[in-house]
Design a protein around this motif. Structure first.
Motif, PDB file in Angstrom:
ATOM      1  N   ALA A 163      -4.692 118.208  86.921  1.00 46.49           N
ATOM      2  CA  ALA A 163      -5.358 117.465  85.839  1.00 46.49           C
ATOM      3  C   ALA A 163      -6.010 118.389  84.825  1.00 46.49           C
ATOM      4  N   CYS A 164      -6.199 119.664  85.196  1.00 53.73           N
ATOM      5  CA  CYS A 164      -6.778 120.609  84.230  1.00 53.73           C
ATOM      6  C   CYS A 164      -5.756 121.044  83.183  1.00 53.73           C
ATOM      7  N   LEU A 165      -4.492 120.771  83.442  1.00 56.91           N
ATOM      8  CA  LEU A 165      -3.448 121.172  82.495  1.00 56.91           C
ATOM      9  C   LEU A 165      -2.865 119.986  81.729  1.00 56.91           C
ATOM     10  N   GLY A 218     -11.411 123.912  89.984  1.00 57.42           N
ATOM     11  CA  GLY A 218     -11.528 125.241  90.568  1.00 57.42           C
ATOM     12  C   GLY A 218     -11.298 126.273  89.480  1.00 57.42           C
ATOM     13  N   CYS A 219     -10.040 126.588  89.264  1.00 55.91           N
ATOM     14  CA  CYS A 219      -9.702 127.660  88.323  1.00 55.91           C
ATOM     15  C   CYS A 219      -9.657 127.205  86.868  1.00 55.91           C
ATOM     16  N   GLY A 220      -9.306 125.961  86.651  1.00 56.28           N
ATOM     17  CA  GLY A 220      -9.137 125.476  85.283  1.00 56.28           C
ATOM     18  C   GLY A 220      -7.905 126.038  84.593  1.00 56.28           C
ATOM     19  N   GLU A 221      -7.033 126.653  85.373  1.00 57.18           N
ATOM     20  CA  GLU A 221      -5.853 127.319  84.786  1.00 57.18           C
ATOM     21  C   GLU A 221      -4.546 126.935  85.464  1.00 57.18           C
ATOM     22  N   GLU A 258      -3.841 127.047  88.668  1.00 60.16           N
ATOM     23  CA  GLU A 258      -3.479 127.935  89.775  1.00 60.16           C
ATOM     24  C   GLU A 258      -3.903 127.427  91.152  1.00 60.16           C
ATOM     25  N   CYS A 259      -4.978 126.617  91.211  1.00 60.85           N
ATOM     26  CA  CYS A 259      -5.566 126.347  92.530  1.00 60.85           C
ATOM     27  C   CYS A 259      -5.280 124.967  93.098  1.00 60.85           C
ATOM     28  N   GLY A 260      -4.968 124.003  92.265  1.00 57.57           N
ATOM     29  CA  GLY A 260      -4.656 122.656  92.756  1.00 57.57           C
ATOM     30  C   GLY A 260      -5.863 121.809  93.121  1.00 57.57           C
ATOM     31  N   ALA A 261      -7.074 122.321  92.918  1.00 60.79           N
ATOM     32  CA  ALA A 261      -8.262 121.520  93.253  1.00 60.79           C
ATOM     33  C   ALA A 261      -8.311 120.230  92.436  1.00 60.79           C
ATOM     34  N   CYS A 262      -7.706 120.257  91.279  1.00 61.85           N
ATOM     35  CA  CYS A 262      -7.759 119.119  90.354  1.00 61.85           C
ATOM     36  C   CYS A 262      -6.540 118.211  90.477  1.00 61.85           C
ATOM     37  N   SER A 263      -5.776 118.355  91.571  1.00 58.20           N
ATOM     38  CA  SER A 263      -4.534 117.581  91.702  1.00 58.20           C
ATOM     39  C   SER A 263      -4.790 116.081  91.717  1.00 58.20           C
TER      40      SER A 263
HETATM   41  S1  FES Z   1      -8.650 123.497  88.445  1.00 59.45           S
HETATM   42 FE1  FES Z   1      -7.295 124.888  89.431  1.00 59.45          FE
HETATM   43  S2  FES Z   1      -5.329 124.031  89.051  1.00 59.45           S
HETATM   44 FE2  FES Z   1      -6.697 122.748  87.958  1.00 59.45          FE
END
Ligand code: FES
Ligand code: FES
Length: 155
Positions: free
Chosen positions: A58-60, A38-41, A43-48
């Motif tokens: 997982a983006c972090l 989602g955000c790649g930052e 913030e959104c948790g889509a990549c949990s």
């Molecule tokens: S893509 Fe949004 S928290 Fe990882």
């Protein structure tokens, strides 16, 4: 460099720079596209996903951090085509709508079940506090997690 870890119980070894995002390794190198960006930052948790049982974005997470660890993604939930208890609950309550947030919600829900906390509204809201949904207003998602908890034996 080479990194070895397990994904959904299967051993994997990937060649990558240590700072390559776990999200990219999963989606691009291992073709596990269930985990969304989602955000790649952070913030959104889509990549949990779960890293040794803990929810992470997982983006972090650099892939080097997964070395030797156990990674669980949404692809690991269903067994032989049968939905797991959380997926089934999302289906029944209408907790999944556009689906971008859903894989992350499911993984946060898994971690919540594993925590053994009581499935109160407050506890569930806290468990998914890092996961944003633009579609449902959260009510159905919270219902889904509560239903899955009701159907799951306490750990
Ligand atoms: S893509 Fe949004 S928290 Fe990882
Ligand atoms: S179902 Fe669409 S963002 Fe959550």
């Amino acid at each position: 460099m080479s990194f070895a870890f397990t994904v959904n119980g299967e051993p994997v070894e990937v060649e990558a720079t240590g700072m390559r995002r776990l999200l990219d390794v999963l989606r691009e190198d291992l073709a596990l596209t269930g985990t969304k960006e989602g955000c790649g930052e952070g913030e959104c948790g889509a990549c949990s996903v779960l890293l040794d049982g803990a929810v992470v974005d997982a983006c972090l997470v650099p892939v080097s951090q997964a070395q030797g660890a156990s990674v669980q993604t949404v692809e690991g939930l269903a067994t032989n085509g049968s939905l797991d208890v959380m997926q089934q609950a999302f289906l029944e309550t209408g907790g999944a709508q556009c689906g971008i947030c859903t894989p992350g919600m499911l993984m946060a829900g898994q971690a919540f079940l594993a925590s053994g906390q009581d499935a109160t509204d407050e506890n569930i809201r806290h468990a998914i506090a890092g996961n944003l949904c633009r579609c449902t207003g959260y009510t159905k998602i919270i219902e889904a997690i509560a239903l899955a908890a009701e159907r799951s034996p306490h750990p």
